[in-house]
Write a protein that holds these residues in place. Structure first.
Motif, PDB file in Angstrom:
ATOM      1  N   GLU A   5       0.726  -1.209  -0.068  1.00 15.64           N
ATOM      2  CA  GLU A   5      -0.132   0.127   0.143  1.00 15.64           C
ATOM      3  C   GLU A   5       0.786   1.091  -0.015  1.00 15.64           C
ATOM      4  O   GLU A   5       0.623   2.320  -0.649  1.00 15.64           O
ATOM      5  CB  GLU A   5      -0.841  -0.078   1.456  1.00 15.64           C
ATOM      6  CG  GLU A   5      -1.937   1.096   1.326  1.00 15.64           C
ATOM      7  CD  GLU A   5      -2.639   1.239   2.548  1.00 15.64           C
ATOM      8  OE1 GLU A   5      -3.611   1.920   2.466  1.00 15.64           O
ATOM      9  OE2 GLU A   5      -2.408   0.598   3.598  1.00 15.64           O
ATOM     10  N   LEU A   9       0.563   4.208  -2.771  1.00 14.67           N
ATOM     11  CA  LEU A   9       0.178   5.443  -2.401  1.00 14.67           C
ATOM     12  C   LEU A   9       1.227   6.410  -2.820  1.00 14.67           C
ATOM     13  O   LEU A   9       1.101   7.668  -3.184  1.00 14.67           O
ATOM     14  CB  LEU A   9      -0.137   5.641  -0.873  1.00 14.67           C
ATOM     15  CG  LEU A   9      -1.457   4.702  -0.540  1.00 14.67           C
ATOM     16  CD1 LEU A   9      -1.722   4.996   0.728  1.00 14.67           C
ATOM     17  CD2 LEU A   9      -2.554   5.537  -1.499  1.00 14.67           C
ATOM     18  N   LEU A  26      -1.861  14.982   3.194  1.00 15.53           N
ATOM     19  CA  LEU A  26      -1.212  13.628   3.496  1.00 15.53           C
ATOM     20  C   LEU A  26      -1.244  13.654   5.115  1.00 15.53           C
ATOM     21  O   LEU A  26      -0.787  14.755   5.802  1.00 15.53           O
ATOM     22  CB  LEU A  26       0.339  13.706   3.044  1.00 15.53           C
ATOM     23  CG  LEU A  26       0.303  13.661   1.631  1.00 15.53           C
ATOM     24  CD1 LEU A  26       1.644  13.481   1.138  1.00 15.53           C
ATOM     25  CD2 LEU A  26      -0.581  12.258   0.964  1.00 15.53           C
ATOM     26  N   LEU A 113       5.279   7.253   4.630  1.00 17.51           N
ATOM     27  CA  LEU A 113       4.725   7.824   3.399  1.00 17.51           C
ATOM     28  C   LEU A 113       5.431   9.082   3.027  1.00 17.51           C
ATOM     29  O   LEU A 113       5.996   9.183   1.652  1.00 17.51           O
ATOM     30  CB  LEU A 113       3.248   8.129   3.229  1.00 17.51           C
ATOM     31  CG  LEU A 113       2.602   8.400   2.048  1.00 17.51           C
ATOM     32  CD1 LEU A 113       2.788   7.528   0.891  1.00 17.51           C
ATOM     33  CD2 LEU A 113       1.190   8.720   2.421  1.00 17.51           C
ATOM     34  N   CYS A 141      -8.562  13.230   8.421  1.00 19.42           N
ATOM     35  CA  CYS A 141      -8.539  13.728   7.144  1.00 19.42           C
ATOM     36  C   CYS A 141      -9.927  14.406   6.736  1.00 19.42           C
ATOM     37  O   CYS A 141      -9.817  15.498   6.116  1.00 19.42           O
ATOM     38  CB  CYS A 141      -8.286  12.533   6.364  1.00 19.42           C
ATOM     39  SG  CYS A 141      -8.306  12.769   4.468  1.00 19.42           S
ATOM     40  N   TYR A 155      -5.208  12.725  -1.914  1.00 16.22           N
ATOM     41  CA  TYR A 155      -5.173  12.844  -0.383  1.00 16.22           C
ATOM     42  C   TYR A 155      -5.263  11.492   0.021  1.00 16.22           C
ATOM     43  O   TYR A 155      -5.581  10.696  -0.465  1.00 16.22           O
ATOM     44  CB  TYR A 155      -6.371  13.662   0.272  1.00 16.22           C
ATOM     45  CG  TYR A 155      -7.610  12.991   0.040  1.00 16.22           C
ATOM     46  CD1 TYR A 155      -8.334  12.003   1.051  1.00 16.22           C
ATOM     47  CD2 TYR A 155      -8.667  13.473  -0.791  1.00 16.22           C
ATOM     48  CE1 TYR A 155      -9.436  11.641   0.993  1.00 16.22           C
ATOM     49  CE2 TYR A 155      -9.798  12.778  -0.793  1.00 16.22           C
ATOM     50  CZ  TYR A 155     -10.266  11.776   0.195  1.00 16.22           C
ATOM     51  OH  TYR A 155     -11.443  11.212  -0.103  1.00 16.22           O
ATOM     52  N   VAL A 156      -4.479  11.398   1.191  1.00 17.93           N
ATOM     53  CA  VAL A 156      -4.353   9.938   1.760  1.00 17.93           C
ATOM     54  C   VAL A 156      -5.145   9.881   3.262  1.00 17.93           C
ATOM     55  O   VAL A 156      -4.678  10.869   4.086  1.00 17.93           O
ATOM     56  CB  VAL A 156      -3.019   9.529   2.076  1.00 17.93           C
ATOM     57  CG1 VAL A 156      -2.925   8.159   2.808  1.00 17.93           C
ATOM     58  CG2 VAL A 156      -2.167   9.519   0.579  1.00 17.93           C
TER      59      VAL A 156
END
Length: 192
Positions: A5, A9, A26, A113, A141, A155-156
């Motif tokens: 993942e 991402l 993020l 990330l 988020c 966006y994550v």
């Protein structure tokens, strides 16, 4: 976040960042943040608009390390190098002089990330917390997206930020003495 993942991402984030004007939302190791390529002036303007931040406020950078900083004209003295060695990667923002006679705030993040994105992109990311200027930091988020003045390009959702997390500690290393401008999650001792 699993390795597969993280790979997907980070590649999607870098692909998006390479588009002119792109701004991302993020998770970081502190709070949710807005990021864009620091060299992309259009994206930096959008970042200010999304956050509703006054144009005279400065924006910090996420960087991968001292080599990237030096390549971008940031001057690191012995004190800055010692701060980097002792407290990074992590939630420490250092303000240092540049070859252009200005100053630049930066930090080396410790979020998998962001680290992966920096490694793939190999250039600084302009960054700021993802909340409307003057509001408390966004801890998830949905809250961040609701506060923004417009839409981000990608966006994550990394889940809620734990309550004990807080913004980075900010140290001004531009003068003869180090000055702590904001005490955050990293405690800097007086022996530097």
């Amino acid at each position: 976040m699993q390795a597969a993942e993280l790979e997907i991402l980070s590649r999607k984030a870098v692909e998006t960042l390479r588009r002119p004007g792109a701004v991302l939302l993020l998770p970081t190791e502190t709070v949710y943040g807005l990021v864009c390529r620091a060299a992309d002036e259009t994206a930096c303007r959008r970042l200010f608009e999304l956050k509703q931040r006054p144009a005279d406020k400065v924006i910090g950078w996420f960087v991968s390390g001292s080599a990237m900083l030096e390549r971008c004209g940031v001057i690191l003295d012995d004190r800055s190098r010692e701060l980097l060695r002792r407290y990074t990667p992590g939630a420490l923002t250092i303000i240092a002089p540049t070859e252009m006679g200005t100053t630049q705030g930066f930090r080396i993040p410790d979020h998998p990330l962001i680290k992966k994105i920096l490694g793939l992109l190999d250039e600084p990311l302009a960054q700021t917390s993802a909340n409307a200027s003057g509001n408390p930091d966004a801890t998830d988020c949905a809250e961040a997206l609701a506060q923004l003045n417009g839409e981000v390009d990608f966006y994550v959702d990394g889940g809620a930020v734990p309550e004990e997390r807080c913004a980075s500690t900010v140290v001004d290393a531009t003068g003869t003495d180090l000055k702590i401008l904001r005490q955050g999650s990293v405690f800097i001792g007086r022996n530097l």
